[in-house]
Design a protein around this motif. Structure first.
Motif, mmCIF file in Angstrom:
data_model
loop_
_atom_site.group_PDB
_atom_site.id
_atom_site.type_symbol
_atom_site.label_atom_id
_atom_site.label_comp_id
_atom_site.label_asym_id
_atom_site.label_seq_id
_atom_site.Cartn_x
_atom_site.Cartn_y
_atom_site.Cartn_z
ATOM 1 N N UNK A 143 0.834 -1.208 0.000
ATOM 2 C CA UNK A 143 0.000 0.000 0.000
ATOM 3 C C UNK A 143 0.867 1.256 0.000
ATOM 4 N N UNK A 144 0.488 2.193 -0.847
ATOM 5 C CA UNK A 144 1.162 3.488 -0.970
ATOM 6 C C UNK A 144 0.070 4.556 -1.002
ATOM 7 N N UNK A 145 0.257 5.606 -0.231
ATOM 8 C CA UNK A 145 -0.753 6.667 -0.178
ATOM 9 C C UNK A 145 -1.019 7.277 -1.554
ATOM 10 N N UNK A 146 -0.034 7.167 -2.444
ATOM 11 C CA UNK A 146 -0.183 7.741 -3.779
ATOM 12 C C UNK A 146 -0.983 6.855 -4.722
ATOM 13 N N UNK A 147 -1.398 5.675 -4.265
ATOM 14 C CA UNK A 147 -2.091 4.736 -5.152
ATOM 15 C C UNK A 147 -3.482 5.206 -5.549
#
Length: 426
Positions: free
Chosen positions: A333-337
């Motif tokens: 998980x990446x906040x930019x996804x």
């Protein structure tokens, strides 16, 4: 290797060429723990001598004029069960290897082989032979010391790591989850690479694949704790590992009943069994999904993974899995996804049981070094995410004694038919 010189490995040599038989005798002559008890020049003679001499191991050539070695091996396994078979051939094609293993052979030697290769093979196969345990006088198998029934055993819990889309990171999570459980909770933990065609557990743990599931296929009916323990490898973390076959072609010989037998024995040996799988719903994967107390269902923050995970939930409901059996975990998980975890919970109507952050540098370094990141990068956020998941699983699957088990394993044949019925309904 046998414990004493008196406990020798009794070997029967089978080859239609006299010079080959003599050469094999010479190779084994100076080995103090090996005794050649006989030699046969044909498959039919091999069957007769095996029944008469009861050797521990038969060295069987494949290409013989009256009866090929594979047919002879199959008949020997029927008439003298428990005999260990090692095949020999100048032809190393996988079709020969696969047929040999299906017939009951434990190993396959390609001619010409060295003396060291032969001796190593003999001793390894001898160590994998079924053992007969002598019970005390008056004892009944399965009855405890008080004579009132079986001794109480705490049954191990099965955790199957699965994803409905490839490339999500099942093997990475399975390996690190097993190591975290062992390191942080001091549990007896087994890790099983059930990705039978292209398993990578051994690579990620930097382990030499000296033994694998293939080594127990011909003795599956005699499988016990000792035999399975001899096949499993020990990792430096303390986790015991059952590797996938060394070649993809071996996967064809692994049946549902094999998996069920292995699961049954593992549950008597370990507190937790972590099973890595591949993306499919064929009967092999369904077997380990059905047997699981919990399915760690991985997905990544991308639309194809979300779509396939939704399909899995539909199928799981049709198969009768209770909602709590599936533990939904968002990996990479990446906040930019652009996909927020709370949105996923609403999309699946299922709680998110874990979030593991994206950390490509740590994962790449861990894989290339062959060291799980939960051991080498303990404080990294990705390690903390896996450790939190391990802790949650231990808490959930170590309930109060009076709490009944959530899921009962079912037979593999039935599960395949259930999936088929489900597909017809769609």
């Amino acid at each position: 290797m046998p414990d004493t010189p008196e406990n020798k490995i009794r070997v029967l040599i089978v080859d239609d060429i006299p010079e080959t038989r003599e050469n094999l005798k010479k190779l084994l002559f100076f080995e103090q723990d090996v005794e050649v008890v006989g030699a046969a020049s044909s498959g039919r003679e091999a069957i007769e001598l095996t029944a008469e001499l009861k050797p521990d191991i038969v060295l069987m050539d494949i290409n013989m004029p009256d009866m090929d070695g594979i047919t002879a091996t199959r008949l020997i396994m029927e008439k003298v069960p428990g005999t260990q078979m090692i095949m020999m051939s100048v032809q190393g094609e996988m079709s020969y290897v696969r047929e040999s293993m299906r017939a009951g052979a434990r190993e396959f030697l390609i001619k010409p082989f060295t003396s060291d290769e032969l001796i190593t093979s003999l001793r390894r196969v001898y160590d994998l032979r079924p053992r007969v345990v002598a019970l005390p006088p008056g004892a009944v198998k399965g009855v405890g010391p008080g004579g009132l029934g079986p001794e109480p055993v705490s049954e191990g819990k099965i955790i199957t790591v699965f994803s409905a889309k490839g490339g999500v990171g099942c093997t990475t999570i399975a390996v690190n989850l097993a190591c975290a459980m062992k390191a942080e909770h001091n549990l007896k933990v087994a890790l099983w690479d059930a990705s039978f065609q292209f398993g990578d557990v051994g690579v990620m743990l930097n382990m030499q694949p000296t033994r694998s599931i293939v080594d127990i296929m011909s003795q599956i009916n005699d499988l016990d704790e000792e035999l399975l323990g001899n096949v499993m490898l020990s990792h430096s973390s303390g986790v015991k590992v059952l590797l996938a076959p060394p070649e993809p072609q071996y996967a064809d010989s692994i049946r549902v009943n094999h998996l069920e037998a292995i699961i049954g024995v593992m549950k008597r040996m370990y507190d937790f069994i972590i099973i890595d799988t591949w993306t499919s719903l064929y009967d092999q994967v369904l077997t380990v999904l059905d047997a699981a107390n919990r399915v760690v269902l991985l997905l990544t923050p991308e639309i194809p993974a979300v779509k396939n995970t939704r399909l899995y939930f539909d199928i799981a409901e049709g198969l009768g899995y209770p909602p709590e059996k599936n533990m939904l975990v968002l990996n990479k998980w990446d906040r930019r996804s652009g996909i927020r975890p709370e949105k996923l919970e609403g999309a699946f109507n299922h709680p998110l049981n874990g979030v593991i952050p994206l950390d490509e540098r740590t994962v790449l370094s861990s894989v290339n070094q062959g060291t799980p990141f939960v051991l080498s990068y303990r404080t990294a956020p990705i390690s903390q995410g896996v450790s939190d998941l391990a802790r949650r699983l231990v808490e959930v699957l170590r309930p109060e004694p009076e709490r009944p088990p959530t899921v009962e394993p079912v037979a593999g044949q039935a599960q395949a038919s259930r999936l088929g019925k489900l597909m017809h309904q769609r």
